[in-house]
Scaffold this motif. Structure first.
Motif, PDB file in Angstrom:
ATOM      1  N   ASP A 561       2.018  -7.860  -9.286  1.00 34.14           N
ATOM      2  CA  ASP A 561       1.986  -9.043 -10.152  1.00 34.14           C
ATOM      3  C   ASP A 561       0.791  -9.938  -9.833  1.00 34.14           C
ATOM      4  OD1 ASP A 561       4.290  -8.077 -11.274  1.00 34.14           O
ATOM      5  OD2 ASP A 561       5.631  -9.465 -10.229  1.00 34.14           O
ATOM      6  N   ALA A 562       0.447 -10.026  -8.540  1.00 39.08           N
ATOM      7  CA  ALA A 562      -0.704 -10.841  -8.143  1.00 39.08           C
ATOM      8  C   ALA A 562      -1.987 -10.277  -8.748  1.00 39.08           C
ATOM      9  CB  ALA A 562      -0.808 -10.889  -6.621  1.00 39.08           C
ATOM     10  N   ILE A 563      -2.090  -8.964  -8.744  1.00 40.67           N
ATOM     11  CA  ILE A 563      -3.280  -8.320  -9.328  1.00 40.67           C
ATOM     12  C   ILE A 563      -3.331  -8.585 -10.823  1.00 40.67           C
ATOM     13  CG2 ILE A 563      -4.251  -6.061  -9.901  1.00 40.67           C
ATOM     14  CD1 ILE A 563      -3.273  -5.164  -7.072  1.00 40.67           C
ATOM     15  N   ILE A 564      -2.202  -8.451 -11.495  1.00 38.73           N
ATOM     16  CA  ILE A 564      -2.152  -8.679 -12.937  1.00 38.73           C
ATOM     17  C   ILE A 564      -2.525 -10.118 -13.275  1.00 38.73           C
ATOM     18  CG2 ILE A 564      -0.588  -8.786 -14.927  1.00 38.73           C
ATOM     19  CD1 ILE A 564       0.892  -6.374 -13.702  1.00 38.73           C
ATOM     20  N   GLU A 565      -2.115 -11.063 -12.389  1.00 35.24           N
ATOM     21  CA  GLU A 565      -2.419 -12.474 -12.629  1.00 35.24           C
ATOM     22  C   GLU A 565      -3.828 -12.862 -12.188  1.00 35.24           C
ATOM     23  OE1 GLU A 565       0.405 -15.268 -11.273  1.00 35.24           O
ATOM     24  OE2 GLU A 565       2.132 -14.252 -12.176  1.00 35.24           O
ATOM     25  N   GLY A 566      -4.559 -11.907 -11.621  1.00 37.71           N
ATOM     26  CA  GLY A 566      -5.948 -12.178 -11.285  1.00 37.71           C
ATOM     27  C   GLY A 566      -6.216 -12.611  -9.861  1.00 37.71           C
ATOM     28  N   TRP A 567      -5.222 -12.547  -8.985  1.00 33.54           N
ATOM     29  CA  TRP A 567      -5.492 -12.857  -7.577  1.00 33.54           C
ATOM     30  C   TRP A 567      -6.463 -11.811  -7.045  1.00 33.54           C
ATOM     31  CZ3 TRP A 567      -3.415 -16.682  -4.274  1.00 33.54           C
ATOM     32  CH2 TRP A 567      -2.513 -17.554  -4.897  1.00 33.54           C
ATOM     33  N   ASN A 568      -7.457 -12.284  -6.296  1.00 36.87           N
ATOM     34  CA  ASN A 568      -8.486 -11.368  -5.832  1.00 36.87           C
ATOM     35  C   ASN A 568      -9.183 -11.983  -4.617  1.00 36.87           C
ATOM     36  OD1 ASN A 568     -10.366  -9.337  -5.659  1.00 36.87           O
ATOM     37  ND2 ASN A 568     -11.336  -9.723  -7.644  1.00 36.87           N
ATOM     38  N   PRO A 569      -8.930 -11.412  -3.416  1.00 32.63           N
ATOM     39  CA  PRO A 569      -8.321 -10.122  -3.128  1.00 32.63           C
ATOM     40  C   PRO A 569      -6.811 -10.195  -2.922  1.00 32.63           C
ATOM     41  CG  PRO A 569      -9.198 -11.045  -1.129  1.00 32.63           C
ATOM     42  CD  PRO A 569      -9.551 -12.022  -2.219  1.00 32.63           C
ATOM     43  N   VAL A 570      -6.216  -8.993  -2.798  1.00 34.01           N
ATOM     44  CA  VAL A 570      -4.803  -8.840  -2.457  1.00 34.01           C
ATOM     45  C   VAL A 570      -4.724  -7.898  -1.261  1.00 34.01           C
ATOM     46  CG1 VAL A 570      -2.599  -7.886  -3.219  1.00 34.01           C
ATOM     47  CG2 VAL A 570      -3.962  -9.284  -4.782  1.00 34.01           C
ATOM     48  N   MET A 571      -3.848  -8.223  -0.325  1.00 33.87           N
ATOM     49  CA  MET A 571      -3.692  -7.397   0.876  1.00 33.87           C
ATOM     50  C   MET A 571      -2.283  -6.821   0.897  1.00 33.87           C
ATOM     51  SD  MET A 571      -4.562  -8.536   4.785  1.00 33.87           S
ATOM     52  CE  MET A 571      -4.800  -7.320   6.074  1.00 33.87           C
ATOM     53  N   VAL A 572      -2.161  -5.503   1.133  1.00 34.46           N
ATOM     54  CA  VAL A 572      -0.865  -4.844   1.050  1.00 34.46           C
ATOM     55  C   VAL A 572      -0.808  -3.700   2.063  1.00 34.46           C
ATOM     56  CG1 VAL A 572      -1.562  -3.141  -0.691  1.00 34.46           C
ATOM     57  CG2 VAL A 572       0.829  -3.928  -0.612  1.00 34.46           C
ATOM     58  N   ARG A 573       0.407  -3.341   2.467  1.00 33.46           N
ATOM     59  CA  ARG A 573       0.592  -2.234   3.417  1.00 33.46           C
ATOM     60  C   ARG A 573       0.282  -0.898   2.747  1.00 33.46           C
ATOM     61  NH1 ARG A 573       6.511  -1.086   5.918  1.00 33.46           N
ATOM     62  NH2 ARG A 573       6.957  -0.863   3.688  1.00 33.46           N
ATOM     63  N   HIS A 574      -0.383  -0.016   3.489  1.00 29.86           N
ATOM     64  CA  HIS A 574      -0.665   1.319   2.966  1.00 29.86           C
ATOM     65  C   HIS A 574      -0.945   2.274   4.120  1.00 29.86           C
ATOM     66  CE1 HIS A 574      -3.462   4.483   1.267  1.00 29.86           C
ATOM     67  NE2 HIS A 574      -2.355   4.652   0.575  1.00 29.86           N
ATOM     68  N   SER A 575      -0.378   3.442   4.054  1.00 31.09           N
ATOM     69  CA  SER A 575      -0.617   4.484   5.052  1.00 31.09           C
ATOM     70  C   SER A 575      -0.131   5.805   4.487  1.00 31.09           C
ATOM     71  CB  SER A 575       0.139   4.175   6.355  1.00 31.09           C
ATOM     72  OG  SER A 575       1.539   4.328   6.162  1.00 31.09           O
ATOM     73  N   ALA A 576      -0.321   6.868   5.254  1.00 30.08           N
ATOM     74  CA  ALA A 576       0.179   8.180   4.835  1.00 30.08           C
ATOM     75  C   ALA A 576       1.699   8.217   4.834  1.00 30.08           C
ATOM     76  CB  ALA A 576      -0.370   9.269   5.765  1.00 30.08           C
ATOM     77  N   ALA A 577       2.335   7.248   5.489  1.00 25.47           N
ATOM     78  CA  ALA A 577       3.794   7.165   5.470  1.00 25.47           C
ATOM     79  C   ALA A 577       4.299   6.242   4.371  1.00 25.47           C
ATOM     80  CB  ALA A 577       4.313   6.686   6.829  1.00 25.47           C
ATOM     81  N   HIS A 578       3.511   5.252   4.010  1.00 22.40           N
ATOM     82  CA  HIS A 578       3.896   4.287   2.974  1.00 22.40           C
ATOM     83  C   HIS A 578       2.882   4.393   1.831  1.00 22.40           C
ATOM     84  CE1 HIS A 578       5.677   2.621   6.730  1.00 22.40           C
ATOM     85  NE2 HIS A 578       6.729   2.554   5.934  1.00 22.40           N
ATOM     86  N   ARG A 579       3.153   5.310   0.914  1.00 24.53           N
ATOM     87  CA  ARG A 579       2.175   5.700  -0.105  1.00 24.53           C
ATOM     88  C   ARG A 579       2.478   5.114  -1.484  1.00 24.53           C
ATOM     89  NH1 ARG A 579       1.946  11.859  -0.458  1.00 24.53           N
ATOM     90  NH2 ARG A 579       0.193  11.310  -1.819  1.00 24.53           N
ATOM     91  N   LYS A 580       3.570   4.394  -1.646  1.00 26.20           N
ATOM     92  CA  LYS A 580       3.936   3.939  -2.983  1.00 26.20           C
ATOM     93  C   LYS A 580       2.926   2.973  -3.584  1.00 26.20           C
ATOM     94  CE  LYS A 580       8.885   4.804  -2.703  1.00 26.20           C
ATOM     95  NZ  LYS A 580      10.262   4.234  -2.821  1.00 26.20           N
ATOM     96  N   ALA A 581       2.131   2.324  -2.723  1.00 26.85           N
ATOM     97  CA  ALA A 581       1.072   1.457  -3.252  1.00 26.85           C
ATOM     98  C   ALA A 581       0.096   2.266  -4.101  1.00 26.85           C
ATOM     99  CB  ALA A 581       0.339   0.766  -2.111  1.00 26.85           C
ATOM    100  N   GLU A 582      -0.011   3.572  -3.847  1.00 25.60           N
ATOM    101  CA  GLU A 582      -0.945   4.423  -4.592  1.00 25.60           C
ATOM    102  C   GLU A 582      -0.574   4.536  -6.064  1.00 25.60           C
ATOM    103  OE1 GLU A 582      -1.194   8.119  -2.486  1.00 25.60           O
ATOM    104  OE2 GLU A 582      -1.624   7.122  -0.568  1.00 25.60           O
TER     105      GLU A 582
END
Length: 682
Positions: A561-582
């Protein structure tokens, strides 16, 4: 008579000076001189000594196997300083003093307010094979202690024949213990636990939010009358993990809480493992005695008062009001009071300096004043001086002994080479151009590590106020070099004034002119981002204090939602174990040209496996479309060098990727069960 300058007492006297105690204690390391050993013992046991001093004394006694030192180590588990308690528990385990220390270790496990101390006690007791006393760990309020217990239980239950006995160590019925049981069943059988309906605090708390900053702001906006009306609910939040929330609850109780509401709130302060003492102190400090008396008598009159409330109320009898006025209730409640009474300390051996001091007669005290070298303890001499009404400094050596000076390296200004960026990218509109791999100061990387990172092309760093070594690195740079690096800073606040203060503090602490990237940290609810917060962020940018701002979150929905609203940058968890951000976050960022920073790329190290390199975890996220940059948080130069290899050699081989994904899939299953069982709050 003064102690001669060349006598051992002249050296141990230096331990009495808090300005030199730590350095003197370290200078005595390995000593066999009785006066020095007793001086170190007295420093360890001095409850007014600083933690650094007591810890230094404890380290300097590591070689000594005498009964005096063994007794001191066990008593040090009761130090007022958590770090000293942890060090003492470590010494108990190293020396295998489990027989002497069993009662102390059990006390720490069941009543210490710091989870790190409880975990240390748990590990020591488990190592000693004292399984029968470990059950309280299964309902510990902190998941890290429960997890440590789970690791022991899992190992003990590898043989199916032992599992029934292992499960018998859990405190049942108890929600935490029940979930621990489910976790063990999964570890032993691979069967996932049944789904549970999570607790929804909003069902009983109308101003609830998962973001503590939002709860605190909601409580402020309620005003005094609103908080007064909400007191029946507020009592349940009196020991909320966030200090800001607790402060509003305490204020409401002090301002308008009834006797019954105070008693209700005190009932939630029952577990000493939750560090309730500061809350109780802030609640009762300075309150009129008539009110304290009314609350205490109300609790004592209850048929079966909660133990925490009972303990507090009983302590007021004889202090705030005559104990005779509640004599009947105190007699009736005596069995419960015994259950919450403080344990008595073992008496000191006759040869201990404390016992010798207690046994002093006026005649012996006078003898010691005349001939102080007949003693080996300044604690005893101080007692003698007090009995004889003689200042202790009358016995002090003429020339105080000083520990050999340890030469200090001068703090030289740092000079960075020109930073040659590898695959640079811009973060946010008009934001800084940075290296794709940044370095966090979370684990105290030495200052030379940040210099090394800069030499290898890193110009992006992650800072919080307690990152001491990163602060030192920044402040030692010249103004020109500081302008050549970029620091990500954030806030946990939801109030515009406090957010600006966080910005100003960061600028001041690092001697910066402007923060390159500023984030609203750990955003758990959109209620955190009110119009006045967004307006303040715009003002900080317009004032030139912040170059670009955004937010960080574990919640993928909020990130999207932050990305859609234009927040820039956005920081989020991501790894080979937590891939749903992809699939749930990064495609939206690519479509809109939003910069995404990622964190937790190694799952705090749990993702690592011998089948691939640690740096591959960073290669994975940096090779994921939509990821702009990520952060590594090494604790030493070796880890730094390994992770910097992801910057120098970004390619991720297909076979390595497959190994990472396989490990990640396993880690995700483990993490999901772990989160729903061991780590779940109830």
């Amino acid at each position: 008579m003064r102690v001669p300058n060349d006598h051992p007492l002249a050296r141990s006297y230096a331990l009495l000076d808090p300005n030199t105690a730590a350095s003197v204690a370290l200078a005595f390391r390995g000593t066999v001189e009785r006066a020095e050993i007793e001086g170190l013992v007295e420093l360890v046991l001095n409850r007014e000594a600083r933690a650094t001093d007591a810890a230094a004394a404890l380290r300097s006694l590591e070689h000594d196997t005498s009964e005096l030192v063994a007794d001191t180590i066990v008593r040090a588990t009761g130090s007022p300083h958590p770090s000293v308690r942890i060090a003492a528990v470590g010494e108990v385990a190293r020396r295998k003093l489990f027989g002497l220390a069993k009662r102390s270790l059990v006390r720490l496990l069941t009543a210490d307010a710091f989870w790190q101390v409880r975990r240390a006690a748990l590990n020591a007791l488990a190592e000693a094979g004292r399984r029968e006393v470990l059950a309280p760990a299964s309902n510990d309020p902190h998941w890290r202690v429960r997890y440590a217990f789970a690791q022991w239980l899992g190992a003990w239950g590898r043989d199916p024949a032992t599992r029934a006995a292992v499960l018998g160590l859990l405190v049942l019925p108890n929600p935490h213990a029940e979930r621990l049981r489910a976790y063990l069943h999964y570890r032993w059988t691979g069967e996932a636990p049944a789904e549970r309906v999570p607790d929804d605090p909003s069902a009983w708390c109308p101003f609830w939010d998962w973001d503590p900053a939002v709860i605190a702001r909601n409580l402020e906006l309620l005003g005094r009358s609103g908080r007064r009306d909400a007191l029946p609910v507020l009592a349940r939040l009196v020991n909320h993990p966030d200090e800001r929330v607790r402060s509003w609850v305490v204020l409401a109780l002090r301002e308008d809480g009834s006797v019954a509401q105070w008693a209700h709130a005190l009932s939630y302060l029952g577990d000493p493992r939750e560090d309730t003492a500061p809350v109780l102190d802030s609640l009762t400090r300075g309150v009129e005695l008539d009110r304290i008396e009314a609350v205490a008598k109300h609790i004592l009159a209850m048929e079966s008062p909660p133990l925490a409330a009972l303990k507090w109320a009983a302590a007021q009898a004889g202090e705030v009001f005559p104990a005779e006025e509640a004599a009947t209730d105190l007699v009736r409640l005596r069995p419960q009071l015994v259950a919450v009474s403080e344990p008595t300390e073992e008496p000191f051996p006759d040869t201990h300096p404390y016992s010798r001091a207690a046994a002093l007669t006026p005649a012996r005290a006078n003898e010691l004043i005349e001939h102080p070298t007949q003693e080996t303890s300044w604690f005893v001499l101080a007692r003698a001086a007090k009995l004889c009404r003689v200042p202790i400094w009358h016995l002090a050596p003429q020339a105080p002994w000083k520990a050999p000076a340890v030469p200090r390296e001068p703090v030289e200004p740092l000079s960075l080479p020109a930073i040659n960026l590898v695959r640079p990218r811009q973060i946010g509109p008009g934001g800084p151009v940075v290296s794709p791999l940044g370095v966090s100061g979370h684990y105290g990387l030495p200052v030379e590590g940040y210099v090394r990172a800069a030499e290898q092309g890193v110009n992006l760093f992650f800072w919080e106020p307690n990152y001491v070594t990163l602060t030192r690195f920044m402040t030692r740079l010249s103004p020109a070099d500081r302008r050549g690096v970029h620091v990500l800073v954030g806030t946990f606040e939801a109030d515009p004034v406090k957010i600006r203060k966080d910005v100003e503090r960061a600028l001041r602490n690092m001697k910066l002119e402007r923060i390159s990237i500023f984030l609203i940290f750990w955003t758990q609810s959109w209620q955190r981002i009110t119009p006045d917060v967004r307006a303040e962020l715009d003002r900080l940018k317009a004032d030139g204090l912040v170059q670009v701002y955004g937010l960080s979150t574990h919640n993928r929905g909020i990130a999207r939602d932050a990305i859609i609203e234009g927040w820039n940058p956005v920081m989020v968890r991501h790894s080979a174990a937590h891939r749903k951000a992809e699939t749930e976050v990064l495609p939206f960022a690519r479509e809109r040209g939003i910069s995404v920073l990622t964190f937790n790329n190694t799952c705090y190290g749990r993702l690592l496996d011998p089948s691939f390199r640690p740096s591959d975890c960073f290669r994975y996220t940096l090779n994921t479309p939509g990821v702009s940059a990520c952060f590594t948080a090494p604790s030493n130069l070796e880890y730094l060098e390994e992770n910097l290899d992801a910057l120098r050699n970004p390619e991720l081989a297909d076979e390595v990727r497959e190994k990472l994904l396989k490990r990640g899939a396993w880690m995700y299953r483990e993490d999901t069960v772990f989160r729903k069982t061991v780590r779940a709050e109830v």
